[in-house]
Structures are given as structure tokens and as C-alpha cells.
Motif scaffolding. Structure first.
Motif, PDB file in Angstrom:
ATOM      1  N   UNK A 235       0.866  -1.174   0.000  1.00 22.55           N
ATOM      2  CA  UNK A 235       0.000   0.000   0.000  1.00 22.55           C
ATOM      3  C   UNK A 235       0.911   1.235   0.000  1.00 22.55           C
ATOM      4  N   UNK A 236       1.072   1.817  -1.203  1.00 22.20           N
ATOM      5  CA  UNK A 236       2.052   2.897  -1.332  1.00 22.20           C
ATOM      6  C   UNK A 236       1.346   4.217  -1.652  1.00 22.20           C
ATOM      7  N   UNK A 237       1.625   5.247  -0.835  1.00 21.62           N
ATOM      8  CA  UNK A 237       1.037   6.565  -1.051  1.00 21.62           C
ATOM      9  C   UNK A 237       2.015   7.451  -1.792  1.00 21.62           C
ATOM     10  N   UNK A 238       1.561   8.079  -2.849  1.00 18.81           N
ATOM     11  CA  UNK A 238       2.477   8.927  -3.625  1.00 18.81           C
ATOM     12  C   UNK A 238       2.406  10.376  -3.166  1.00 18.81           C
ATOM     13  N   UNK A 239       3.534  10.915  -2.765  1.00 18.76           N
ATOM     14  CA  UNK A 239       3.596  12.316  -2.365  1.00 18.76           C
ATOM     15  C   UNK A 239       3.564  12.480  -0.859  1.00 18.76           C
ATOM     16  N   UNK A 240       4.222  13.572  -0.390  1.00 18.48           N
ATOM     17  CA  UNK A 240       4.354  13.724   1.060  1.00 18.48           C
ATOM     18  C   UNK A 240       3.352  14.725   1.632  1.00 18.48           C
ATOM     19  N   UNK A 244      -1.418  12.060   3.143  1.00 20.99           N
ATOM     20  CA  UNK A 244      -0.684  10.811   2.924  1.00 20.99           C
ATOM     21  C   UNK A 244       0.095  10.405   4.170  1.00 20.99           C
ATOM     22  N   UNK A 245       0.710  11.389   4.782  1.00 19.52           N
ATOM     23  CA  UNK A 245       1.474  11.083   5.984  1.00 19.52           C
ATOM     24  C   UNK A 245       0.548  10.601   7.086  1.00 19.52           C
ATOM     25  N   UNK A 248      -0.342   7.030   6.308  1.00 19.82           N
ATOM     26  CA  UNK A 248       0.771   6.139   6.614  1.00 19.82           C
ATOM     27  C   UNK A 248       0.828   5.910   8.118  1.00 19.82           C
TER      28      UNK A 248
END
Ligand SMILES: Cc1cc2nc3c(=O)[nH]c(=O)nc-3n(C[C@H](O)[C@H](O)[C@H](O)COP(=O)(O)OP(=O)(O)OC[C@H]3O[C@@H](n4cnc5c(N)ncnc54)[C@H](O)[C@@H]3O)c2cc1C
Lengths: 256, 305
Positions: A235-240, A244-245, A248
Motif C-alpha cells: 500500500x504505497x502513497x504517492x507524495x508527502x 498521505x502522511x 501512513x
């Protein structure tokens, strides 16, 4: 001082593929010089430069087909060594450390007058870190591994070893086999000029007719298989971004 | 499982010695420990072959001819050797003298028509199963393969006669290494840093995260070996520490197999990397594509809330 550095041709690890039956497919992997051997060559060249003696000699053991590759030969010879000697036979592709060391010892004895042999920490592929130790005993030379510094002191060497919890400083009488760590030096990166010049350096491949060749070891490899894979969620989130953080972190908190 | 008649152990550190002696008892009918240094520490095996003191005049290497002599006389079926630097050298020296090779870095050992071990090859891309049917097999054993047995019994102590080496290696000095002692193998949570960190100051971000979640800090090989920003005892992977954390967070780490095998048994893998194509994202449970210099402060700020 006549110095030998031992090098091994190993498959480019990035290009090793795994087949559906979990066996390895090495057919796409080109041969390159084992990463750790570069430090051995560099150590040999630096000692030679410090003593003004003749250029170090490289010795290798492998399949004829592999060792005849001129790109590989240049990769070996473009780093300051003067000549390459290979014990070559297609049966020597995957022999054990003892057989490898026997063949290296045969070549080193045939070269004659070698006072110092430098090996890398381990081969870039199998990495059992045993060829140097076995070779030292076979040749009857002083024999040390984990060597992180070599300094010439008259007709002796001062050698530093980096062990798990301590450093040893030793005085070694030649002849010796030293297996060096990867932090003993930073191996030079050859330029185009060195690579071109390497093509003109003498390369000699010895076969069973030229020396006593050891074609078989006594360790049988039963199988070499890729380990079972663990399924991961990916499960990968693109962008910070904040969101998204936060996402995560939510997931992270579940396992904290 | 079949047992061998006689299994020897060569070790230099207490922890490994205890593991290997307990392994020897599982694999052999009779066990012996070959030991130098503090006599009182040598327990657990049926017999202790005591080599002598360890000091600047006698380092372990000086006992190699004595050990070769002993092994040739006693003919054990198997010699288990600690996989320390000195252990590896002794294993190779001994095997060469016996005319055989070493089963190196065994992560599993069974007796099956000889001694069969498993070990990692190609940087962890594969496991190789190898068999030795030599009269005396020499194997170096990775840490954690055998569990330390409870109590050691007092052994029958035999003094080994010293055989002087033919070569000359003199020890001038032995100094304790500055570095810290850290046991990553026992860590339940690990925050690991890779080359995505471009200056040692940036490591603080990872240290803060580790402190906030009660993790140990680990790293990739180049961070320890090339940059020397961290002690070698902190680098994870096939040639470093094989860890088994519950949680692993890899930051600025590409995810090469040589590193990842060191944490592949982790229950949860988290990745932070600025390259969305980084290999580590294929091997993680949770990941974030972003610059660690932004992600870590933001993560720390939110964690603090
Ligand atoms: C025989 C052999 C044994 C080896 N054994 C080991 C071992 O035991 N352990 C080990 O670790 N390695 C080992 N290696 C080396 C291994 O192959 C890799 O080279 C190494 O693990 C790579 O380290 P890295 O991920 O830190 O660096 P790199 O591969 O250079 O990756 C750096 C990553 O950081 C990311 N990045 C860059 N900038 C940022 C940023 N600002 N924010 C976020 N991400 C960023 C990049 O996208 C990249 O993915 C071995 C190699 C060989 C050949």
C-alpha cells in the motif's frame, strides 16, 4: 616485491532472474569482477606504488568461456595490475572454495617468487570468505583475514585487522596471504585510457596441460533455490502531503 | 535425526560458544570444545580441549597448528566453527589442512548422508543446500542457528600440546574497538537508513523517529562501510546482521536483495523513498513516495500529536 591479487568473475547480480521453479537463471547476467576483489586489486596496486616494485599480477580461476571475454579481462586489468593469469576450464565454473584455492595455489606456484597474495573479503557471488584462508594454508604462507591496513616495514609488513570487538596490529613476515576488508581503501574507477591500455596487457590462460588442475571439490551442491516470497500489502502513497502522511501513520499505529 | 559420533566446536566468543556447544549435543553422540583464553568459561561439552592463554604472544591464529594436530588425531565427524572473522580463518585453515572445503555460514544443519547445510548465496537471492561427506566436515555456523542450552556441565579438561607455527605473525597490539555494542538481531523494531541520506546530520531525523517508536537504528552496508556514518554492527543484510524485527521502516533505501534478506521475516515493512520505482516498494506493506527530508519531519510532527 612480487604481489598477486586474486580476482573472480561473477555474474552481475542485478541480472540474475528467478525461474518459476525457483531455480536461478544466470543466462542474462554478464560476468563482472567481484565487487570485493576490487579492494584486493587496489591494495596490491597501492603497495606496489609505495615500494616501486613491479606491477601486481592478477590470478583468476574460472570457465574458459567466461575468462576469454575481453571486456571482462579489461575490467580486471584496467585497475593498475600488469598482467593476468587464469586457470581456465569449463569444469571450473562452480567448484568449491577448496578447489578454487588449489587452482590458485597451482598458478601462484607456477608464476614463482610470489611474496604477497591479496584476496578480497569474499567472492561477489557465493561469498563464503574461505578462498583466502584456505589458500594461505595450502601455500604454507602467513595467513590473515579481516585485514584493514597494510604497511610495508622494511622486509616485513605491518598489518591491521578489524575484528568484531577489537583491532589487532600485527607484524607479518613474508610470504603471506592477506584477505582484505572492503574499507581498506576506495578502489579506483578506471577511465577510458586505462581500459584501452588494459587491452594490451598480457593475459595467459592455463589449462589442465599447463598445471595440476583441480576440477572437483568435495562439497556437493544439492540445490540452489530462491527463498519463498512473503506476500506484502504494497500500500504505497504517492507524495508527502499531510493526508498521505496521516494515512501512513494510521497504518503504522496499527502495528505499534 | 541421525547423530554423528563426534562433534567438535571451535569458538572464541562466549555467546557463540554456548550456541555451538548446544548444537554439537544435538548433532553428536559426544561433544568437545576447543578453547583458548579463559579456562573457566569453557563448559558445556563432554570434553574441553584447552589450547592455552590468549595474549599478545599467543593470538588464536598461533594455535592453528595445534588445532590441526588435534583434529587429525581425534578425527571428529564434524567441526562447528563460530562465524567470526577469526573463526572463518581458522575454519579455512583447518579445512585446507584436511584437504577439504568449508560449509560456510550455515543457517541450518542436518545429518543426512553426510552433513547437509543451507546457506545464502548470490547476495541472498537464493538458498543453497550443500552436502559434505568428508571424513571430517568443517562448517562455520551463523548466529542463532542453535539455541543456547540451559546449564553447562563441568567438562573433562584436556590440555592440548602447543605446536609452534612455521610462519611468523607477531601481535604488537590489541585495542578494543571504539564503537558501541548494539544487538540488532534482538530488536523488535528497526528504523533503517540508506544512501537516500546525504549528510550525517540528516540521520538525526531517523534517530528521532526511532526514539519516538522505541526502535533501534540500522542501516545499509554503504552507510556503514563506505560513509562510515554508523557502526558496522548496525548494517543489515546478507553480509551484516540478519535481523528478525516485527516492524522494519526503511528510509532512503533502494531495497536490494542483499539488504532486504536481513529483514525479510519482519511482520510489517514500511518504506520511505523518493523514487516511486524503488524496489523496496514491491516488498513493503506500507510506503510513501517522498523526500525523506519532508516526510520525516512531517511524520514526527504528527506522531507527536
Ligand atoms: C555480495 C554482496 C553483499 C552485500 N551485502 C549487503 C548487506 O549485507 N547489506 C546491505 O545493506 N547491502 C549489501 N550489499 C549492497 C547492496 O547490493 C546495495 O548496494 C545496498 O544495500 C544499497 O544501499 P542503499 O539502499 O542505502 O543505497 P542505494 O541503492 O543507493 O539507494 C538509495 C535510495 O535512496 C533513495 N533516495 C535518494 N534520495 C532520497 C531522499 N531525499 N528521500 C528519500 N529517498 C531518497 C533513492 O531513490 C534510492 O532508492 C551487498 C552487495 C553485494 C554484491
Amino acid at each position: 616485491m612480487k604481489i598477486v591479487a586474486c580476482v573472480k568473475a561473477v555474474p552481475e547480480e542485478q541480472d540474475i532472474a528467478i525461474k518459476s521453479d525457483k531455480t536461478l537463471d544466470l543466462s542474462k547476467a554478464e560476468l563482472k569482477v567481484g565487487q570485493y576483489d576490487l579492494n584486493a586489486v587496489e591494495a596490491a596496486v597501492q603497495l606496489q606504488e609505495a615500494t616501486g616494485s613491479e606491477e601486481p599480477i592478477l590470478v583468476t580461476v574460472g570457465s574458459t568461456k567466461g575468462l576469454k571475454n575481453s571486456k571482462l579481462q579489461k575490467a580486471m586489468l584496467s585497475r593498475g595490475a600488469g598482467a593476468l593469469f587464469g586457470v581456465a576450464d569449463d569444469s571450473l565454473d562452480s567448484i568449491d572454495a577448496f578447489a578454487t584455492a588449489k587452482n590458485l595455489a597451482a598458478a601462484i606456484s607456477k608464476i614463482g617468487g610470489v611474496e604477497l597474495v591479496i584476496c578480497g573479503e569474499g567472492s561477489g557471488d557465493i561469498y563464503s570468505q574461505q578462498v583466502g584462508p584456505i589458500l594461505g594454508q595450502l601455500l604454507g604462507f602467513a595467513n590473515l583475514n579481516a585485514v584493514s591496513r597494510i604497511t610495508l616495514m622494511g622486509d616485513k609488513l605491518e598489518v591491521e585487522r578489524t575484528l568484531e570487538n577489537e583491532i589487532e596490529v600485527l607484524e607479518v613476515t613474508l610470504p603471506a596471504v592477506l584477505s582484505v576488508t572492503t574499507d581498506i581503501n576506495k578502489a579506483r574507477i578506471p577511465g577510458l585510457k586505462e581500459i584501452l591500455a588494459a587491452g594490451k596487457k598480457p593475459t595467459t590462460l592455463w589449462g589442465a596441460a599447463d598445471l595440476e588442475m583441480t576440477k572437483e571439490g568435495n562439497i556437493e551442491v544439492i540445490s540452489t533455490l530462491a527463498p519463498p516470497e512473503t506476500q506484502r500489502q504494497q500500500m504505497v502513497f504517492e507524495g508527502d502531503s499531510e493526508e498521505n502522511i496521516a494515512q501512513l501513520l494510521d497504518n503504522l499505529r496499527k502495528v505499534l | 535425526m541421525n547423530k554423528l559420533a563426534k562433534v567438535f566446536v571451535i569458538a572464541e566468543h562466549m555467546g557463540a560458544m554456548q550456541e555451538l556447544v548446544s548444537g554439537a549435543a544435538q548433532l553428536g553422540e559426544s561433544t568437545a570444545l576447543v578453547w583458548a583464553g579463559d579456562k573457566g568459561q569453557a563448559v558445556g561439552a563432554d570434553t574441553v580441549y584447552y589450547l592455552g592463554e590468549l595474549n599478545n604472544d599467543r593470538i588464536l591464529e598461533h594455535y592453528a597448528p595445534s588445532i590441526i594436530n588435534l583434529v587429525k588425531t581425534e578425527q571428529p565427524n564434524l567441526v562447528l566453527v563460530e562465524s567470526s572473522r577469526k573463526g572463518r580463518l581458522m575454519a579455512g585453515t583447518l579445512a585446507a589442512a584436511l584437504g577439504t572445503s568449508v560449509l560456510a555460514d550455515a543457517t541450518e544443519i542436518i545429518i543426512d548422508n553426510g552433513v547437509v547445510t543451507k546457506r545464502m548465496v548470490y547476495g541472498g537471492a537464493a538458498l543453497s543446500s550443500e552436502r559434505s561427506s568428508a571424513p571430517t566436515t568443517v562448517a562455520t555456523v551463523s548466529p542463532g542457528v542453535f539455541e543456547t542450552a540451559a546449564a553447562g556441565k563441568a567438562a573433562n579438561l584436556v590440555e592440548v600440546p602447543f605446536v609452534a607455527p612455521a610462519t611468523s605473525v607477531k601481535c604488537r597490539e590489541r585495542k578494543t574497538k571504539a564503537g558501541e555494542s548494539v544487538n540488532l538481531r534482538a530488536a523488535k523494531r528497526i528504523v533503517a537508513v540508506g544512501r537516500g541520506f546525504t549528510a550525517p546530520e540528516e540521520l538525526k531525523l531517523a534517530e528521532q523517529l526511532a526514539a519516538a517508536i522505541g526502535a533501534e537504528v540500522g542501516c545499509t552496508r554503504p552507510i556503514a562501510e563506505e560513509e562510515k556514518w554508523m557502526d558496522k554492527a548496525r548494517y543489515i543484510g546478507v553480509s551484516g546482521v540478519m535481523a528478525k524485527p516485527e516492524l522494519y521502516i526503511g528510509i532512503g533505501i533502494s531495497g536490494q536483495v542483499q539488504h532486504m534478506v536481513g529483514v525479510s521475516s519482519a511482520r510489517t515493512i514500511v518504506a520511505i523513498n523518493s523514487d516511486k520505482n524503488a524496489l523496496i516498494f514491491k516488498q513493503c506493506d506500507y510506503g510513501i513516495v517522498g523526500d525523506l527530508k519532508n516526510v520525516l519531519p512531517a511524520l514526527l510532527a504528527q506522531l507527536g500529536k
